[in-house]
Design a protein around this motif. Sequence first.
Motif, PDB file in Angstrom:
ATOM      1  N   SER A  15      -2.117 -10.224  17.482  1.00  0.00           N
ATOM      2  CA  SER A  15      -3.166  -9.788  18.353  1.00  0.00           C
ATOM      3  C   SER A  15      -3.536 -10.760  19.249  1.00  0.00           C
ATOM      4  CB  SER A  15      -4.291  -9.022  17.801  1.00  0.00           C
ATOM      5  OG  SER A  15      -5.073  -9.908  17.021  1.00  0.00           O
ATOM      6  N   GLU A  16      -3.725 -11.812  18.802  1.00  0.00           N
ATOM      7  CA  GLU A  16      -4.135 -13.056  19.751  1.00  0.00           C
ATOM      8  C   GLU A  16      -3.026 -13.874  20.640  1.00  0.00           C
ATOM      9  OE1 GLU A  16      -7.296 -13.461  20.438  1.00  0.00           O
ATOM     10  OE2 GLU A  16      -7.836 -11.864  19.181  1.00  0.00           O
ATOM     11  N   ARG A  17      -1.803 -13.255  20.123  1.00  0.00           N
ATOM     12  CA  ARG A  17      -0.650 -14.004  20.716  1.00  0.00           C
ATOM     13  C   ARG A  17       0.226 -13.198  21.562  1.00  0.00           C
ATOM     14  NH1 ARG A  17       3.159 -16.016  15.737  1.00  0.00           N
ATOM     15  NH2 ARG A  17       2.059 -14.269  14.778  1.00  0.00           N
ATOM     16  N   TRP A  18      -0.232 -11.917  21.460  1.00  0.00           N
ATOM     17  CA  TRP A  18       0.575 -10.796  22.123  1.00  0.00           C
ATOM     18  C   TRP A  18       0.794 -11.152  23.880  1.00  0.00           C
ATOM     19  CZ3 TRP A  18       4.021  -7.326  21.467  1.00  0.00           C
ATOM     20  CH2 TRP A  18       4.470  -6.247  22.488  1.00  0.00           C
ATOM     21  N   LEU A  19      -0.260 -11.451  24.486  1.00  0.00           N
ATOM     22  CA  LEU A  19      -0.161 -11.879  25.819  1.00  0.00           C
ATOM     23  C   LEU A  19       0.714 -12.931  26.117  1.00  0.00           C
ATOM     24  CD1 LEU A  19      -3.810 -10.753  27.090  1.00  0.00           C
ATOM     25  CD2 LEU A  19      -1.627  -9.329  27.190  1.00  0.00           C
ATOM     26  N   ALA A  23       4.186 -12.763  28.554  1.00  0.00           N
ATOM     27  CA  ALA A  23       3.735 -13.654  29.731  1.00  0.00           C
ATOM     28  C   ALA A  23       5.163 -13.624  30.645  1.00  0.00           C
ATOM     29  CB  ALA A  23       3.326 -14.835  29.346  1.00  0.00           C
ATOM     30  N   ASP A  24       6.460 -14.041  30.363  1.00  0.00           N
ATOM     31  CA  ASP A  24       7.257 -14.347  31.174  1.00  0.00           C
ATOM     32  C   ASP A  24       7.898 -12.965  31.534  1.00  0.00           C
ATOM     33  OD1 ASP A  24       7.310 -16.913  30.749  1.00  0.00           O
ATOM     34  OD2 ASP A  24       8.803 -17.099  29.127  1.00  0.00           O
ATOM     35  N   PHE A  25       7.944 -11.853  30.742  1.00  0.00           N
ATOM     36  CA  PHE A  25       8.109 -10.623  31.055  1.00  0.00           C
ATOM     37  C   PHE A  25       7.145  -9.929  31.964  1.00  0.00           C
ATOM     38  CE2 PHE A  25       7.691  -5.898  29.645  1.00  0.00           C
ATOM     39  CZ  PHE A  25       8.718  -5.603  30.404  1.00  0.00           C
ATOM     40  N   THR A  26       6.135 -10.204  31.893  1.00  0.00           N
ATOM     41  CA  THR A  26       5.000  -9.715  32.910  1.00  0.00           C
ATOM     42  C   THR A  26       5.019 -10.226  34.072  1.00  0.00           C
ATOM     43  OG1 THR A  26       3.411  -9.393  31.089  1.00  0.00           O
ATOM     44  CG2 THR A  26       2.489  -9.707  33.354  1.00  0.00           C
ATOM     45  N   ASN A  35       8.051  -3.178  42.265  1.00  0.00           N
ATOM     46  CA  ASN A  35       7.155  -3.159  41.497  1.00  0.00           C
ATOM     47  C   ASN A  35       5.883  -2.967  42.313  1.00  0.00           C
ATOM     48  OD1 ASN A  35       4.843  -5.027  39.680  1.00  0.00           O
ATOM     49  ND2 ASN A  35       6.116  -3.591  38.686  1.00  0.00           N
ATOM     50  N   LEU A  36       5.058  -2.069  41.800  1.00  0.00           N
ATOM     51  CA  LEU A  36       3.711  -2.008  42.614  1.00  0.00           C
ATOM     52  C   LEU A  36       2.526  -2.551  41.735  1.00  0.00           C
ATOM     53  CD1 LEU A  36       4.252   1.795  43.475  1.00  0.00           C
ATOM     54  CD2 LEU A  36       4.564  -0.121  45.093  1.00  0.00           C
ATOM     55  N   TRP A  37       2.522  -2.473  40.387  1.00  0.00           N
ATOM     56  CA  TRP A  37       1.692  -3.328  39.522  1.00  0.00           C
ATOM     57  C   TRP A  37       2.038  -3.179  38.028  1.00  0.00           C
ATOM     58  CZ3 TRP A  37      -0.138   1.501  42.134  1.00  0.00           C
ATOM     59  CH2 TRP A  37      -0.307   2.446  41.441  1.00  0.00           C
ATOM     60  N   PHE A  38       1.709  -4.047  37.419  1.00  0.00           N
ATOM     61  CA  PHE A  38       2.244  -4.237  35.925  1.00  0.00           C
ATOM     62  C   PHE A  38       1.065  -5.032  35.361  1.00  0.00           C
ATOM     63  CE2 PHE A  38       4.704  -6.092  32.557  1.00  0.00           C
ATOM     64  CZ  PHE A  38       5.505  -5.019  32.170  1.00  0.00           C
ATOM     65  N   ASP A  39      -0.154  -4.196  34.838  1.00  0.00           N
ATOM     66  CA  ASP A  39      -1.313  -4.568  34.293  1.00  0.00           C
ATOM     67  C   ASP A  39      -1.648  -4.315  32.725  1.00  0.00           C
ATOM     68  OD1 ASP A  39      -1.769  -5.536  36.854  1.00  0.00           O
ATOM     69  OD2 ASP A  39      -2.615  -3.691  37.478  1.00  0.00           O
ATOM     70  N   ALA A  73      12.615  -8.801  26.687  1.00  0.00           N
ATOM     71  CA  ALA A  73      11.354  -8.438  26.086  1.00  0.00           C
ATOM     72  C   ALA A  73      11.556  -7.283  24.945  1.00  0.00           C
ATOM     73  CB  ALA A  73      10.615  -7.651  27.166  1.00  0.00           C
ATOM     74  N   MET A  74      12.439  -6.359  25.303  1.00  0.00           N
ATOM     75  CA  MET A  74      12.817  -5.417  24.224  1.00  0.00           C
ATOM     76  C   MET A  74      13.473  -6.102  22.913  1.00  0.00           C
ATOM     77  SD  MET A  74      11.809  -2.656  25.753  1.00  0.00           S
ATOM     78  CE  MET A  74      10.407  -3.564  26.726  1.00  0.00           C
TER      79      MET A  74
END
Length: 106
Positions: A15-19, A23-26, A35-39, A73-74
């Motif tokens: 949970s603390e490492r998910w983002l 990060a690179d995928f985002t 892409n309009l947004w990815f939040d 990412a998958m």
Amino acid sequence: MIFIVVKFKVKPDWSERWLDLVADFTQATREEPGNLWFDWSRSVEDPNEFVLVEAFQDDAAEAHVNSAHFKKAMADMPQALAETPHIISRQLEGSGWDRMGELTID
């Protein structure tokens, strides 16, 4: 536009490492044409649940799921997931966020 919401339930030790994991995928997704947004957001009720709200121009979603960063990412995400993500994916009219008429701030 294609509007997508995905709920990811992660293992507590992730949970603390998910983002960091995504990060690179985002970043790569946000740089995609169309892409309009990815939040990302984190649930206020469950610290192990992350919610992704994303949107693409109608013709951009296919390129997204066929991209190298999507495929990576998958392959990377399952190690951190507690269960299969839940998704809503719909085609909507429009190209962005509208203002909320019921709550207008001047």
